[in-house]
Design a protein around this motif. Sequence first.
Motif, PDB file in Angstrom:
ATOM      1  N   HIS A  43       0.937  -1.188   0.256  1.00 33.24           N
ATOM      2  CA  HIS A  43       0.094  -0.013  -0.083  1.00 33.24           C
ATOM      3  C   HIS A  43       1.063   1.154  -0.185  1.00 33.24           C
ATOM      4  O   HIS A  43       0.388   2.317  -0.833  1.00 33.24           O
ATOM      5  N   ALA A  44       1.943   1.287   0.939  1.00 36.42           N
ATOM      6  CA  ALA A  44       2.688   2.481   0.837  1.00 36.42           C
ATOM      7  C   ALA A  44       3.686   2.565  -0.236  1.00 36.42           C
ATOM      8  O   ALA A  44       3.835   3.703  -0.922  1.00 36.42           O
ATOM      9  N   TRP A  45       4.291   1.383  -0.789  1.00 35.71           N
ATOM     10  CA  TRP A  45       5.025   1.294  -1.957  1.00 35.71           C
ATOM     11  C   TRP A  45       4.506   1.840  -3.248  1.00 35.71           C
ATOM     12  O   TRP A  45       4.913   2.644  -3.830  1.00 35.71           O
ATOM     13  N   ALA A 100      -7.795  -5.779   5.166  1.00 36.98           N
ATOM     14  CA  ALA A 100      -7.536  -6.065   3.752  1.00 36.98           C
ATOM     15  C   ALA A 100      -8.331  -5.253   2.917  1.00 36.98           C
ATOM     16  O   ALA A 100      -7.739  -4.785   1.893  1.00 36.98           O
ATOM     17  N   HIS A 101      -9.458  -4.955   3.399  1.00 35.86           N
ATOM     18  CA  HIS A 101     -10.238  -3.661   2.502  1.00 35.86           C
ATOM     19  C   HIS A 101      -9.536  -2.514   2.396  1.00 35.86           C
ATOM     20  O   HIS A 101      -9.576  -1.917   1.026  1.00 35.86           O
ATOM     21  N   VAL A 102      -8.981  -1.993   3.303  1.00 32.36           N
ATOM     22  CA  VAL A 102      -8.246  -0.770   3.221  1.00 32.36           C
ATOM     23  C   VAL A 102      -7.240  -0.924   2.180  1.00 32.36           C
ATOM     24  O   VAL A 102      -7.239   0.011   1.575  1.00 32.36           O
ATOM     25  N   PHE A 103      -6.390  -1.944   2.101  1.00 28.26           N
ATOM     26  CA  PHE A 103      -5.304  -1.938   1.169  1.00 28.26           C
ATOM     27  C   PHE A 103      -5.912  -2.342  -0.309  1.00 28.26           C
ATOM     28  O   PHE A 103      -5.683  -1.536  -1.111  1.00 28.26           O
ATOM     29  N   ASN A 104      -6.877  -3.082  -0.362  1.00 23.62           N
ATOM     30  CA  ASN A 104      -7.576  -2.966  -1.486  1.00 23.62           C
ATOM     31  C   ASN A 104      -8.290  -1.823  -2.090  1.00 23.62           C
ATOM     32  O   ASN A 104      -8.116  -1.448  -3.246  1.00 23.62           O
TER      33      ASN A 104
END
Length: 185
Positions: A23-25, A140-144
């Motif tokens: 997510h950060a990358w 997981a939703h946050v990153f998706n």
Amino acid sequence: MATADNALAMSLHAHLLTMARYHAWATRRLLEAHVAAVSEADYRRDCGLFFHSVHGTLNHLLVADALLWFSRFAQGISNTVALDLLAEPDRARLVERLLGATAAWEPFVRALPEASLRGDLHYTSTRGLAITLPYASTLAHVFNHGTHHRGQITAALTAMGFACPELDLVYMLQAERRQQEQKQR
């Protein structure tokens, strides 16, 4: 059964940690290499995205990451802000704040107790509804969610004629592998 549950939680923990790094990358890669090259007019113009412009979509990611989800997970606070709240009108400051918000997830996930992943997240939605969802799946939703909106931005930039970076997870994994191999030499 408890041993199998622990193994699954540890595997899930490792996966969520990978997703936090990704997510950060991906956000950093998109912002630093490609969004930075876009003119102010193209950056702010309505290009048919749900949040209208590249700025509007990045601003929404800041709202979702920092003001909504991180507060819910890390502090147990359910802010009631609109999803289209203009949290940061300044372009440079938005980049800075969004990079900080996405970077905050990795240490948070790293410190998570395994038991949290097997539990629920209780929060109040932006509409005032009490919500209970599986903790790990919601994380997981946050990153998706970030992946979804980065995809919208890359599609808009491509339609404007700009080159976009490869943001697939496997590219981050390959870069990490190369770094590990270089350290071992």
